[in-house]
Design a protein around this motif. Structure first.
Motif, PDB file in Angstrom:
ATOM      1  N   PHE A 300      -7.809 -26.564  35.400  1.00 59.39           N
ATOM      2  CA  PHE A 300      -6.879 -26.876  34.311  1.00 59.39           C
ATOM      3  C   PHE A 300      -5.831 -27.902  34.756  1.00 59.39           C
ATOM      4  CE2 PHE A 300      -2.629 -25.672  32.621  1.00 59.39           C
ATOM      5  CZ  PHE A 300      -2.790 -26.091  31.309  1.00 59.39           C
ATOM      6  N   LEU A 301      -5.163 -27.640  35.869  1.00 60.49           N
ATOM      7  CA  LEU A 301      -4.106 -28.533  36.342  1.00 60.49           C
ATOM      8  C   LEU A 301      -4.674 -29.869  36.815  1.00 60.49           C
ATOM      9  CD1 LEU A 301      -1.998 -25.841  38.228  1.00 60.49           C
ATOM     10  CD2 LEU A 301      -1.371 -27.021  36.113  1.00 60.49           C
ATOM     11  N   GLY A 302      -5.900 -29.827  37.340  1.00 59.11           N
ATOM     12  CA  GLY A 302      -6.524 -31.077  37.777  1.00 59.11           C
ATOM     13  C   GLY A 302      -6.794 -32.015  36.615  1.00 59.11           C
ATOM     14  N   ILE A 303      -7.243 -31.470  35.502  1.00 57.60           N
ATOM     15  CA  ILE A 303      -7.489 -32.296  34.311  1.00 57.60           C
ATOM     16  C   ILE A 303      -6.190 -32.926  33.819  1.00 57.60           C
ATOM     17  CG2 ILE A 303      -8.164 -32.184  31.871  1.00 57.60           C
ATOM     18  CD1 ILE A 303     -10.214 -30.011  32.720  1.00 57.60           C
ATOM     19  N   LEU A 304      -5.117 -32.145  33.794  1.00 60.15           N
ATOM     20  CA  LEU A 304      -3.829 -32.686  33.357  1.00 60.15           C
ATOM     21  C   LEU A 304      -3.347 -33.793  34.293  1.00 60.15           C
ATOM     22  CD1 LEU A 304      -1.972 -29.394  32.325  1.00 60.15           C
ATOM     23  CD2 LEU A 304      -3.206 -31.002  30.845  1.00 60.15           C
ATOM     24  N   ARG A 305      -3.528 -33.599  35.575  1.00 50.13           N
ATOM     25  CA  ARG A 305      -3.094 -34.627  36.531  1.00 50.13           C
ATOM     26  C   ARG A 305      -3.879 -35.922  36.321  1.00 50.13           C
ATOM     27  NH1 ARG A 305      -3.846 -31.882  40.553  1.00 50.13           N
ATOM     28  NH2 ARG A 305      -5.915 -32.613  41.172  1.00 50.13           N
ATOM     29  N   GLN A 306      -5.191 -35.806  36.110  1.00 46.49           N
ATOM     30  CA  GLN A 306      -6.009 -37.002  35.911  1.00 46.49           C
ATOM     31  C   GLN A 306      -5.657 -37.732  34.622  1.00 46.49           C
ATOM     32  OE1 GLN A 306      -9.984 -35.444  35.983  1.00 46.49           O
ATOM     33  NE2 GLN A 306      -9.881 -34.835  38.146  1.00 46.49           N
ATOM     34  N   ARG A 307      -5.115 -37.021  33.658  1.00 49.40           N
ATOM     35  CA  ARG A 307      -4.794 -37.633  32.361  1.00 49.40           C
ATOM     36  C   ARG A 307      -3.313 -37.968  32.216  1.00 49.40           C
ATOM     37  NH1 ARG A 307      -8.786 -38.426  29.380  1.00 49.40           N
ATOM     38  NH2 ARG A 307     -10.766 -37.325  29.643  1.00 49.40           N
ATOM     39  N   GLY A 308      -2.522 -37.722  33.252  1.00 48.94           N
ATOM     40  CA  GLY A 308      -1.107 -38.091  33.206  1.00 48.94           C
ATOM     41  C   GLY A 308      -0.273 -37.233  32.281  1.00 48.94           C
ATOM     42  N   VAL A 309      -0.634 -35.941  32.178  1.00 49.22           N
ATOM     43  CA  VAL A 309       0.034 -35.026  31.256  1.00 49.22           C
ATOM     44  C   VAL A 309       0.815 -33.979  32.052  1.00 49.22           C
ATOM     45  CG1 VAL A 309      -0.319 -33.313  29.420  1.00 49.22           C
ATOM     46  CG2 VAL A 309      -1.736 -35.379  29.503  1.00 49.22           C
ATOM     47  N   ALA A 310       2.015 -33.654  31.593  1.00 49.26           N
ATOM     48  CA  ALA A 310       2.860 -32.656  32.255  1.00 49.26           C
ATOM     49  C   ALA A 310       2.473 -31.247  31.808  1.00 49.26           C
ATOM     50  CB  ALA A 310       4.323 -32.922  31.941  1.00 49.26           C
ATOM     51  N   PHE A 311       2.837 -30.250  32.635  1.00 53.30           N
ATOM     52  CA  PHE A 311       2.620 -28.843  32.277  1.00 53.30           C
ATOM     53  C   PHE A 311       3.927 -28.092  32.462  1.00 53.30           C
ATOM     54  CE2 PHE A 311       1.128 -24.490  33.743  1.00 53.30           C
ATOM     55  CZ  PHE A 311       0.949 -24.018  32.450  1.00 53.30           C
ATOM     56  N   LEU A 312       4.418 -27.501  31.369  1.00 54.38           N
ATOM     57  CA  LEU A 312       5.640 -26.698  31.393  1.00 54.38           C
ATOM     58  C   LEU A 312       5.261 -25.287  30.943  1.00 54.38           C
ATOM     59  CD1 LEU A 312       6.383 -29.781  30.485  1.00 54.38           C
ATOM     60  CD2 LEU A 312       8.667 -28.820  30.172  1.00 54.38           C
ATOM     61  N   ASP A 313       5.441 -24.293  31.801  1.00 51.33           N
ATOM     62  CA  ASP A 313       5.054 -22.930  31.432  1.00 51.33           C
ATOM     63  C   ASP A 313       6.285 -22.119  31.049  1.00 51.33           C
ATOM     64  OD1 ASP A 313       5.788 -20.899  33.800  1.00 51.33           O
ATOM     65  OD2 ASP A 313       5.188 -22.803  34.714  1.00 51.33           O
ATOM     66  N   ASP A 314       6.027 -20.918  30.518  1.00 52.87           N
ATOM     67  CA  ASP A 314       7.108 -20.071  30.009  1.00 52.87           C
ATOM     68  C   ASP A 314       7.823 -19.272  31.097  1.00 52.87           C
ATOM     69  OD1 ASP A 314       5.200 -18.214  30.694  1.00 52.87           O
ATOM     70  OD2 ASP A 314       4.894 -17.461  28.663  1.00 52.87           O
ATOM     71  N   GLY A 315       7.534 -19.590  32.354  1.00 54.28           N
ATOM     72  CA  GLY A 315       8.149 -18.891  33.478  1.00 54.28           C
ATOM     73  C   GLY A 315       7.206 -17.957  34.194  1.00 54.28           C
ATOM     74  N   SER A 316       6.030 -17.710  33.593  1.00 55.39           N
ATOM     75  CA  SER A 316       5.082 -16.772  34.181  1.00 55.39           C
ATOM     76  C   SER A 316       4.150 -17.428  35.199  1.00 55.39           C
ATOM     77  CB  SER A 316       4.244 -16.126  33.073  1.00 55.39           C
ATOM     78  OG  SER A 316       3.487 -17.105  32.373  1.00 55.39           O
ATOM     79  N   MET A 317       4.204 -18.761  35.328  1.00 51.60           N
ATOM     80  CA  MET A 317       3.281 -19.468  36.224  1.00 51.60           C
ATOM     81  C   MET A 317       4.025 -20.399  37.169  1.00 51.60           C
ATOM     82  SD  MET A 317       0.317 -20.369  33.420  1.00 51.60           S
ATOM     83  CE  MET A 317      -0.236 -19.137  32.244  1.00 51.60           C
ATOM     84  N   SER A 318       5.242 -20.037  37.508  1.00 54.17           N
ATOM     85  CA  SER A 318       6.097 -20.934  38.296  1.00 54.17           C
ATOM     86  C   SER A 318       5.553 -21.222  39.689  1.00 54.17           C
ATOM     87  CB  SER A 318       7.505 -20.347  38.401  1.00 54.17           C
ATOM     88  OG  SER A 318       7.470 -19.068  39.003  1.00 54.17           O
ATOM     89  N   ARG A 319       4.679 -20.354  40.186  1.00 54.90           N
ATOM     90  CA  ARG A 319       4.140 -20.563  41.534  1.00 54.90           C
ATOM     91  C   ARG A 319       2.895 -21.425  41.544  1.00 54.90           C
ATOM     92  NH1 ARG A 319       4.768 -14.520  44.336  1.00 54.90           N
ATOM     93  NH2 ARG A 319       7.019 -14.327  43.986  1.00 54.90           N
ATOM     94  N   ARG A 320       2.535 -21.972  40.414  1.00 49.89           N
ATOM     95  CA  ARG A 320       1.334 -22.791  40.309  1.00 49.89           C
ATOM     96  C   ARG A 320       1.704 -24.263  40.196  1.00 49.89           C
ATOM     97  NH1 ARG A 320      -3.684 -20.617  41.521  1.00 49.89           N
ATOM     98  NH2 ARG A 320      -3.854 -18.474  40.707  1.00 49.89           N
ATOM     99  N   PRO A 321       1.686 -25.010  41.303  1.00 47.77           N
ATOM    100  CA  PRO A 321       1.964 -26.449  41.208  1.00 47.77           C
ATOM    101  C   PRO A 321       0.751 -27.184  40.661  1.00 47.77           C
ATOM    102  CG  PRO A 321       1.395 -25.871  43.457  1.00 47.77           C
ATOM    103  CD  PRO A 321       1.419 -24.584  42.687  1.00 47.77           C
ATOM    104  N   GLY A 322       0.970 -28.396  40.205  1.00 46.49           N
ATOM    105  CA  GLY A 322      -0.146 -29.201  39.720  1.00 46.49           C
ATOM    106  C   GLY A 322       0.254 -30.002  38.502  1.00 46.49           C
TER     107      GLY A 322
END
Length: 399
Positions: A300-322
């Motif tokens: 999931f995060l790899g696809i966003l990185r390849q497409r230049g899209v940011a990911f902002l979560d609701d606080g439940s995934m703060s330990r997931r960089p990407g």
């Protein structure tokens, strides 16, 4: 008296009874039968007896008539069709708001919490189901989407892409921000596109710096995003992710599953990301089980990185960089849907920003949330804070 009666009885003892004629024996019965009530009753019994004798001797008078027999079966109720993506997505947070309404769609004050609170600036926030009454904000338009070079054709619609000159959607579609040195607060209001009234209220009555998040299943999604950007709001797109309790707790047909292969995640994201253009990033809808999947989150995060899209979560995934850029909310401001609790969370967010320099909150588009955020943010500058778009809270991985 008793002695005389005894002598009579003794005199007759052992004497045979006198013989009586047949007429004398039946005379009392005849006199009884001549009484009118007895005569009527007797006639009725005689009629019933005659009818019974008739049926017994001649049989059922309808026995020779034609007859038919039908077998009745109860039809099995048809199984309810599976919910559409829109219906499934709205069974979570939006559903809890709908459950507060009566048949006419009016929120029950007894369920909505405290009716009215007054903020320090004199503004009031109602929790009794009243429409959003905060004043409309003057538009501060952002560039129309799509911006040239930031999308490419996809199987279900245009997909975000990094331009040949290095521009990325995470920056080009974000609202510009210039820090004034004060502690900054950012707020995301999500679940938009499901209800036209609250969606329009959020777009028109929240400050342009408030980031708006839209449901991918919403009808007319591109129109809502265009309207939000024309008002000045940057936009996020919500990604349905597998929660605990799936499939009973189902965010819709394009839910990203913890067990999904990378090809499945890619196909679903092609559909989700291709629903519209103009968003700078995405956010999660549910997803605690998906977040526990290393393979799923990596894809999931790899696809966003390849497409230049940011990911902002609701606080439940703060330990997931990407992703291309990342941020996690510090607080959900409306887990309790009444004005006192919401303003309390906003004040806690303010205290956190003053303590660490910045804070990010997220909430759902309940009318009480939209009203509270609109009133509360109006006085941030006077309290020494700067309202910032959520994109200003993101950071590039490794930076």
């Amino acid at each position: 008296m008793f002695a005389k009666r005894q002598s009579v009885l003794a005199a007759t003892a052992g004497t045979p009874p006198a013989r009586r004629s047949l007429r004398e024996n039946i005379a009392p019965v005849v006199r009884f039968m001549r009484k009118p009530p007895v005569a009527v009753a007797g006639a009725g019994l005689l009629l019933l007896g005659a009818a019974a004798l008739f049926v017994t001797v001649l049989g059922d008078p309808r026995a020779g008539a034609p007859s038919a027999r039908a077998v009745l079966t109860r039809e099995v109720a048809a199984a309810a069709p599976p919910p559409t993506g829109l219906e499934a997505f709205s069974m979570g947070a939006y559903g809890s708001w709908q459950d507060l309404t009566d048949d006419a769609g009016v929120i029950d004050p007894a369920l909505a919490g405290e009716a009215v609170i007054t903020l320090p600036n004199g503004a009031t926030v109602s929790g009794d189901g009243a429409p959003v009454n905060a004043p409309r904000i003057t538009a501060q338009p952002l560039p129309e989407a799509p911006i040239a070079g930031l999308s490419q054709p996809g199987p279900n619609g245009p997909l975000p892409a990094i331009a040949s000159d290095g521009r990325v959607p995470a920056q080009a579609y974000a609202r510009p921000f210039h820090s004034n040195g004060r502690p900054r607060v950012a707020i995301i209001v999500g679940g938009l596109g499901l209800n036209a009234v609250t969606t329009r209220a959020a777009i028109e009555r929240l400050p342009a710096e408030v980031t708006l998040s839209f449901v991918p299943y919403a009808e007319g999604l591109q129109g809502w995003i265009d309207l939000a950007r024309a008002q000045g709001h940057e936009v996020l797109l919500e990604m349905p992710m597998e929660p605990t309790g799936y499939p009973a707790n189902d965010p819709g047909p394009y839910t990203l599953l913890a067990s999904g292969e990378s090809a499945d995640i890619q196909a679903k994201m092609n559909w989700l990301l291709g629903r519209a253009v103009g968003y700078f990033g995405v956010t999660n809808y549910m997803g605690d089980r998906f977040a526990a999947s290393d393979a799923g989150m990596t894809a999931f995060l790899g696809i966003l990185r390849q497409r230049g899209v940011a990911f902002l979560d609701d606080g439940s995934m703060s330990r997931r960089p990407g992703a291309w850029a990342r941020a996690s909310a510090n607080r959900i401001i409306d887990e309790q849907q009444n004005p006192t609790a919401i303003v309390g969370q906003l004040n806690a967010l303010e205290a956190l920003a003053k303590g660490q320099g910045q804070a990010l909150g997220t909430g759902f588009s309940y009318p009480v949330t939209v009203e509270a955020v609109a009133r509360w943010t109006a006085e941030l500058d006077a309290r020494g804070l700067q309202l910032a778009p959520a994109s200003a809270m993101t950071q590039r991985p490794g930076r």
